[in-house]
Design an enzyme around this catalytic site. Structure first.
Site, mmCIF file in Angstrom:
data_model
loop_
_atom_site.group_PDB
_atom_site.id
_atom_site.type_symbol
_atom_site.label_atom_id
_atom_site.label_comp_id
_atom_site.label_asym_id
_atom_site.label_seq_id
_atom_site.Cartn_x
_atom_site.Cartn_y
_atom_site.Cartn_z
ATOM 1 N N HIS A 47 0.403 0.344 -37.716
ATOM 2 C CA HIS A 47 -0.104 1.673 -38.045
ATOM 3 C C HIS A 47 0.098 2.001 -39.518
ATOM 4 C CE1 HIS A 47 -1.469 5.682 -36.987
ATOM 5 N NE2 HIS A 47 -0.448 6.204 -37.638
ATOM 6 N N HIS A 94 -5.580 9.793 -33.704
ATOM 7 C CA HIS A 94 -4.322 10.180 -33.065
ATOM 8 C C HIS A 94 -4.434 9.866 -31.579
ATOM 9 C CE1 HIS A 94 -0.683 12.816 -34.212
ATOM 10 N NE2 HIS A 94 -0.776 11.808 -35.046
#
Length: 744
Positions: A47, A94
């Site tokens: 990430h 998200h």
């Protein structure tokens, strides 16, 4: 410095491989302590580091004549839009937090992407989102969409930035792992950029905004792993948002530039303090001395590593100019926000973290960041077995439907959740706050956002048909870029640049990685053709569900967020038919093609077929042509043909004014392909009788295929002299269907 017992097994438990653990030891010249290992764990996670994607991302076109900031240079892309103004925009995912706690997951996604915009000195003026959910018959899907939409709405409404557009798509592959991609767009004076940089030995470092808690710890690591049946246990990895604090933080941040006291500023998103300190230091070839015990906390007994990794929201890191600390503090005092000096800039390139005077971690900043010492991998990829099976499909396998079945298909597509009105979603958003939204009462293919004080407006869209990408990642992603460009052009704009949110499965799965590679190559080809460079974005891997031994990845979903410019507001064009008697034309050619259409996929149930017809060169020519038609005011409406085919485009153009249509199908293609096929490179336009001759002359000179389909009528929908119903009946179904499905 305290040395805790750290082993390879401990490292693996934090997501650090044995090889990476050895790399860390070489970088430090010793075994890391637990705090340092935690630092590398989050900063080298997928990430944060893009370690499995960065080599491919670098192959995308990342520069262009209008770019002020190129991809990777700052928190978001920055494009010159004239009038001494620049547009700052970016889209991010998200997904994992929203899968576990949809309300806060979506809300903090909105908050985070807005901070990326205003930390650069831009005021956010518009938001878009691209949402993917599973089967709407499932209670879990209903729970997810309700929570996500409420989270986006409540945060955005309180923050005061309108949601002006986006997309909501349903497919069973997203049953457990929804996609929540949030895009924010801001405006600023071109020369007022605040960089995310730390430099100047001795300059003070401040943490501003909210206090730090335990929410979101190891959130970057959580986002770099599969969703499993135990993922609900990871709710501490989901942050909690406060839009009112963010609104204050926005206003304070935008005042800072005028103080002359700011060196650099960065949002604390994924990985919190450690991410901001390392990235800002690396960019400025500097280091930092940080006293973690000075960080204001909202929970007791937090360990230094927890403070470093916390992803508590509404926080930013600021580097000020020494001697001007009072100016920075005065701004935050005015807005009643915390502003605490926690350290200073150093010149040695090292991050020194102290806890009550004791050194608890010392790490080279460069070793942590993307493009620096963070690992970059080449992953194996191979063509999936299903890909060859897509090529086996032949339209002749599907019997041509009779009139009764054509009517059933038409009604099915109107009622399908991928095609119906998003009113249930839109009504939960404040789309008019700021009074910049120019497309509320006149729906257009792209959202139009007013640039007050100028004669210009922004054109914004998010697009991706994941069915096409699954069928062929290279062609499917080109289609996503081309559709975004069509949407911009049909609305009166000129495409300028894109941001992307690349949602894929596990990068260690060679077949999933093949999809990723194909998508990158397709995106690059299309963006070069349209001269729409990639300004940045987000890669989201591990979007799949693991239950026991069964792994179910999502269908690949590379979402394209495109920015265009409406050079003159008088060019604005919407999709709605304007008057009875106007002539309906199809620009582009119909094909005997139902590949990957909603009709074939959802109604027939044939999941594997090639992507629909697509020609990139023709798409580019079509884009320039529709721009000229719109600027020349030769068409009354313009609407691209996409999901649901020509039938749905006709219905959507008829709905705003409650018109109907009477048209004749193309005898050269099957009627189901004509109405419901999704061959690309087609735009539906209506032309007033007074301008018909001029339009036809223009089209003949352009050497682009076009067909007169029929006329706009009062309210009945007729094809080949057969009635497909009345627009007033369709309006009720179209407007209320999604609410009925979600609340059932």
């Amino acid at each position: 410095m305290s040395q805790l017992e750290v082993t390879v097994e401990v490292a693996k438990g934090l997501g650090v491989t044995a090889e990476e653990f050895e790399m860390i030891q070489k970088i430090l010249g010793r075994t890391p302590n637990f705090t340092e290992l935690s630092i590398f764990s989050v900063m080298w996670s997928e990430h944060a580091s893009y370690k499995n994607s960065i080599k491919w991302l670098k192959k995308l076109p990342r520069s262009g004549k209008n770019l002020v900031v190129e991809a990777g240079q700052e928190n978001a892309g920055m494009v010159d839009i004239g009038n001494d103004l620049a547009c700052v925009f970016k889209i991010e995912s998200h997904n994992h937090p929203s899968a576990i706690e949809p309300y806060q997951g979506a809300a903090t996604g909105v908050g985070g992407i807005n901070r990326d915009i205003f930390t650069m000195g831009a005021r956010p003026i518009a938001q878009l989102n691209s949402l993917r959910f599973g089967d709407l018959n499932l209670d879990r899907t209903k729970w997810l969409i309700k929570g996500v939409v409420k989270g986006i709405g409540n945060y955005g409404n309180a923050f005061g930035v309108p949601v002006v557009g986006g997309e909501v798509v349903f497919d069973p592959s997203y049953n457990t792992n929804p996609l929540v991609n949030a895009m924010s767009v801001g405006i600023m004076k071109k020369d007022d950029l605040i960089s995310a940089i730390a430099k100047g030995e001795g300059n003070p470092v401040f943490i501003v905004g909210s206090r730090t808690g335990k929410d979101g710890i190891h959130g970057a690591t959580f986002a770099s792993a599969d969703i499993t049946e135990n993922s609900a246990d990871d709710i501490p990895s989901v942050q909690v948002g406060d839009p009112f604090a963010e609104k204050l933080l926005l206003e304070a941040s935008l005042e800072l530039k005028a103080t002359g006291a700011i060196i650099g500023m960065q949002d604390m998103g994924a990985a919190g303090i450690i991410c901001s300190t390392s990235e800002m230091s690396e960019k400025g070839n500097s280091g930092m001395h940080i006293d973690l015990d000075r960080v204001p906390l909202r929970q007791q007994n937090m360990e230094p590593w927890e403070i470093l990794l916390s992803e508590s929201q509404e926080r930013m890191l600021i580097v000020g100019e020494k001697g001007k600390e009072h100016k920075i503090k005065a701004v935050f005092d005015k807005w009643d926000l915390m502003c605490t000096e926690i350290g200073h800039v150093t010149s040695d390139g090292l991050l020194h973290f102290f806890w009550h005077g004791n050194l608890v971690a010392q790490v080279p900043a460069e070793s942590l960041v993307l493009g620096g010492g963070a690992p970059q991998y080449d992953r194996e990829y191979k063509e999936p077995a299903y890909y060859q099976k897509t090529k086996e499909f032949d339209i002749n396998q599907i019997p041509e439907p009779n009139i009764d079945e054509l009517k059933r298909i038409a009604q099915f597509l109107i009622e399908h959740p991928n095609n119906v009105s998003r009113n249930w979603v839109i009504e939960q958003y404040d789309s008019m706050v700021g009074t910049n939204n120019m497309s509320t009462n006149a729906p257009s293919d792209a959202s139009i956002v007013n640039l007050k004080g100028t004669n210009k407006a922004l054109c914004l869209t998010t697009d991706c048909n994941a069915r096409y990408v699954h069928a062929d990642p290279y062609i499917g992603t080109q289609i996503a870029v081309a559709e975004a460009a069509r949407n911009i052009a049909c609305s009166g704009g000129v495409p300028l640049a894109i941001t992307n949110c690349l949602n894929f499965g596990n990068p260690y799965n060679p077949e999933a990685y093949w999809q990723f590679v194909g998508a990158i190559e397709g995106m690059g080809a299309a963006c070069r053709k349209f001269d729409t460079p990639v300004t940045g974005g987000n890669v989201s891997f591990y979007n799949q569900t693991t239950i026991g031994t069964k792994v179910e990845p999502i269908i690949p979903t590379p979402v394209i967020g495109m920015l265009g410019i409406l050079e003159d507001k008088s060019f604005q064009k919407d999709i709605g038919f304007k008057a009875k008697g106007d002539v309906i034309f199809l620009i582009g050619k119909s094909h005997n093609d139902i590949n990957s259409s909603e009709y074939l996929y959802s109604y027939i149930g044939q999941k594997l077929s090639p992507p629909p017809y697509f020609d990139l060169d023709k798409e580019f020519r079509l884009n320039l042509l529709i721009q000229n038609l719109v600027k020349g005011n030769l068409v009354e409406s313009a609407h691209d043909v996409s999901n649901g085919g020509l039938w749905l485009s006709l219905v959507e153009s008829a709905l705003p004014g409650a018109f109907g249509f009477d048209l004749t199908s193309d005898s050269d293609v099957r009627v189901d392909a004509f109405l419901f096929g999704e061959a690309q490179g087609r735009i539906l336009v209506s032309v007033s009788p007074e301008k018909q001759s001029q339009f036809v002359d223009f089209m003949i000179e352009s050497d682009m295929e076009f067909t007169a389909l029929g006329h706009v009528t009062k309210g009945e929908l007729r094809v080949d002299n057969i009635s497909f119903g009345f627009i007033i009946d369709i309006q009720n179904t179209y407007n209320n269907r999604l609410k009925e499905l979600v609340e059932a």
